[in-house]
Enzyme design. Structure first.
Site, short mmCIF file in Angstrom:
data_model
loop_
_atom_site.label_atom_id
_atom_site.label_comp_id
_atom_site.label_asym_id
_atom_site.label_seq_id
_atom_site.Cartn_x
_atom_site.Cartn_y
_atom_site.Cartn_z
CB ALA A 24 -0.72 0.01 1.00
CG PHE A 124 -8.27 -17.49 -2.98
CD1 PHE A 124 -7.05 -18.24 -3.52
CD2 PHE A 124 -7.96 -17.25 -1.64
CE1 PHE A 124 -5.85 -18.09 -2.91
CE2 PHE A 124 -6.60 -16.86 -1.03
CZ PHE A 124 -5.71 -17.45 -1.69
CD GLN A 244 -9.51 -13.54 7.53
OE1 GLN A 244 -8.44 -13.29 6.90
NE2 GLN A 244 -10.69 -13.28 6.86
CG HIS A 246 -5.37 -17.85 6.97
ND1 HIS A 246 -5.51 -19.62 6.90
CD2 HIS A 246 -5.55 -17.58 5.81
CE1 HIS A 246 -5.40 -19.61 5.51
NE2 HIS A 246 -5.31 -18.40 4.76
CG LEU A 256 -1.08 -17.77 5.58
CD1 LEU A 256 -2.08 -18.22 6.85
CD2 LEU A 256 -1.36 -16.72 4.84
CD GLU A 259 -8.92 -18.66 1.50
OE1 GLU A 259 -9.84 -18.49 0.84
OE2 GLU A 259 -8.57 -18.09 2.54
NE ARG A 290 -8.30 -16.27 3.84
CZ ARG A 290 -7.15 -15.38 3.68
NH1 ARG A 290 -7.12 -14.24 4.20
NH2 ARG A 290 -6.57 -15.73 2.54
CG HIS A 360 -4.10 -14.14 7.98
ND1 HIS A 360 -2.85 -14.18 7.54
CD2 HIS A 360 -4.79 -13.73 7.05
CE1 HIS A 360 -2.79 -13.91 6.33
NE2 HIS A 360 -3.98 -13.84 5.94
NE ARG A 400 -7.42 -10.03 4.59
CZ ARG A 400 -6.92 -11.06 3.75
NH1 ARG A 400 -7.28 -11.31 2.61
NH2 ARG A 400 -6.31 -11.81 4.39
#
Length: 592
Positions: A24, A124, A244, A246, A256, A259, A290, A360, A400
């Site tokens: 970002a 996904f 969240q 995961h 992680l 996914e 999730r 996550h 999310r």
């Protein structure tokens, strides 16, 4: 650029400063640099930012594999977020995702390809065709290194555009004159010197704050610096109760497992080898959102259907990719395969992987509009922007959707940079106040007053323990009340901590104490917000209030630190609320 030494330290002047060198921040810097003098200030080198850990892909309705549309993507975003998503923002996210992905391709990002040479796409969790009929191929990816490729691509473009980088500078405060930005205060880690950056605009892109929890996929640097700094400056944070977990973190480590493994056909199995998602999401199965998958895993474990771990209790399940074959494993998820072989001594092509939910992603954070401007819905803090995981637009709502983190970075990082580019042309810099460093100087003076204090480690570990146990996948009033008490006690304990390393050079002791304070601030705001929301919605799942309550709680929480000036210690918080935009789709029960 101007640099000089004065009573408040070395001062630099730019049109715009970006705090954070992840996806970002780099996209914002790139766009702003097309018409402004821009600096990126980051406590890491950009190529080490946490965006590089994003594996699975970017959701964009390109339709390269099968029919798709941005409207379906926006609908999935709203439904996945359990209708706490602002829907016009979700439409912007989905529509501009397509353009942003093609822009990244044109910059040179090496996407994986179809046989026809188009950008490859895979399934996904939570992504569907025709408003929920079945799964769709929407995730654009570069093997399982998508975030890493985004960082490299955007960093090269920023260098090309003469963006100036201040690497290994920790931002410690924001300088506001009323509700207008004057600059930021930073500490150069190499020397310990204080630097002021005076600018017309600052965009915070400091990432998430998963290190609040014991088991997390987040890197050590994910300590919530931006949101905590703005909270102490009196700016409210939004939807902090939603964090969240995961479903597929490596057992005990939290690293992680993307996914994308399930997108390629991987299956979650319980201790009996059963595909348990047939009970919880009969349509999407292992590709359900999730929060649903994480709760399903925890439910299986609680029912005694998990796999017995080192503690002689059921505490994880299997993620099985053995049926995919070695070629798929080595070409589609090579880094994951390497992680598992390195850390678990498990070859995913031959054995299932042990997984458990891992902290996550923060859905809440600094409240912004769709151009990245910081606002509580009524008041705008002029010149203050945020984008990425530290921000709350809100396009993630209560949960999310997979791939939407990278979509968020590229869409709203880009939009924030564009708005900054125009904003700085029509505004002047604000004069720095004489006491610009006062807040940080008070904190530093307390840490170095000559008294002896305990080590910070036990405070940090106690915070992680209580947040993991009491504000985790499942929540209830008694647990969250305990977390609040614990965090308030730890905030008082923090006052006894002292800097033990007097070296000015790369003082990790100082950095750790600054980060710990940020995490204690955010732990307080998260636990208080979660206790206050008496319903279950998305990732916020309460055992004592199991139903979603649209009548009372279809609204965003805004939480403010009261008495945000020193001393630190115990602090009350104040809640107020902001309506959710439901102008396109009305809330319905969330089934898959």
């Amino acid at each position: 650029m101007k640099s000089r030494h004065d009573p408040v330290g070395m001062t630099h002047e730019y049109d715009a400063v970006i705090v954070g060198g992840g996806g970002a921040g780099l996209y914002a810097a790139l766009e702003a640099s097309r018409g402004a003098r821009v600096a990126v200030v980051s406590k890491l080198y950009p190529s080490r930012s946490h965006t590089g850990a994003a594996q699975g892909g970017i959701g964009a309705a390109l339709g390269n594999v099968e029919e798709d549309s941005p409207e379906w993507h926006a609908f999935d975003t709203v439904k996945g977020g359990d209708y706490l998503v602002d829907q016009q923002a979700a439409m912007i996210l989905a529509e501009e995702a397509v353009r942003s992905v093609y822009e990244l391709e044109n910059m040179g990002l090496p996407f994986s390809r179809t046989a026809e040479g188009k950008i490859a796409q895979r399934r996904f969790g939570g992504h569907t065709r025709q408003h929920g009929e079945g799964p769709v191929h929407r995730s654009c990816y570069s093997a399982d290194r998508t975030g890493h490729m985004i960082l490299q691509t955007l960093y090269q473009q920023c260098i090309k555009n003469d963006v100036v980088f201040y690497d290994e500078f920790q931002t410690v405060d924001v300088i506001l004159e009323g509700r207008r930005l004057a600059g930021i205060v930073t500490v150069e880690l190499r020397t310990g010197a204080v630097h002021i950056f005076r600018s017309k605009a600052v965009l915070f892109a400091t990432g998430g704050f998963g290190r609040l929890f014991k088991v997390t996929s987040n890197a050590l640097a994910c300590t919530g610096d931006g949101p905590a700094i703005l909270a102490r400056a009196g700016i409210p944070l939004m939807d902090m109760e939603f964090f969240q977990f995961h479903p597929t973190g490596i057992y005990r480590m939290g690293i992680l497992i993307t996914e994308g493994v399930r997108g390629e056909g991987g299956i979650m199995r319980n201790g009996a080898g059963e595909r348990f998602m047939e009970r919880y999401a009969p349509t999407l199965l292992d590709l359900a959102p999730r929060d649903m998958c994480s709760r399903a895993i925890m439910t299986e474990i609680a029912a005694g259907r998990g796999v017995r771990g080192d503690g002689k209790v059921d505490d994880y399940v299997w993620l099985d990719a053995t049926h995919l074959g070695r070629e798929v494993v080595e070409t589609k998820i090579p880094d994951i395969a390497d992680f598992c072989r390195t850390y678990l001594d498990v070859d995913p092509a031959e054995k299932p992987m042990p997984v458990q939910p891992t902290a996550h992603y923060a859905m809440g954070g600094i409240p912004t509009d769709t151009w990245g401007q910081v606002t509580d819905g009524g008041v705008v803090w002029e010149g203050v922007y945020a984008a990425g995981e530290c921000a709350c637009v809100s396009v993630h709502g209560a949960n999310r959707l997979g791939t939407n983190s990278l979509v968020d970075l590229i869409v709203f990082g880009r939009r924030g940079g564009q708005h900054i580019r125009d904003y700085v042309k029509q505004t002047d810099r604000v004069d720095l106040p004489k006491d610009a460093c006062a807040r940080y100087q008070r904190q530093y003076a307390q840490l170095t007053d000559g008294k002896r204090g305990p080590h910070a480690g036990p405070v940090y570990e106690a915070m992680q323990d209580t947040m993991m146990a009491n504000v985790g996948v499942y929540r209830n009033a008694a647990g969250m009340e305990k977390a609040l008490r614990d965090v308030q006690d730890l905030r008082e304990a923090y006052l006894e901590l002292r800097l033990t390393d007097s070296s000015p050079t790369f003082n990790s002791d100082l950095l750790g104490l600054l980060e710990l304070r940020n995490m204690l601030d955010l732990s307080l705001l998260m636990a208080a917000s979660a206790l206050n929301r008496t319903e279950s919605r998305g990732a916020h799942s309460r055992e004592d209030f199991p139903e979603r309550d649209d009548t009372e709680w279809l609204k965003h929480t805004l939480v403010t630190l009261e008495n945000s000036e020193e001393p630190f210690g115990r602090q009350p918080v104040r809640m107020h609320y902001r309506p959710v935009d439901i102008s396109i789709w009305k809330p319905k029960p969330r089934t898959y």
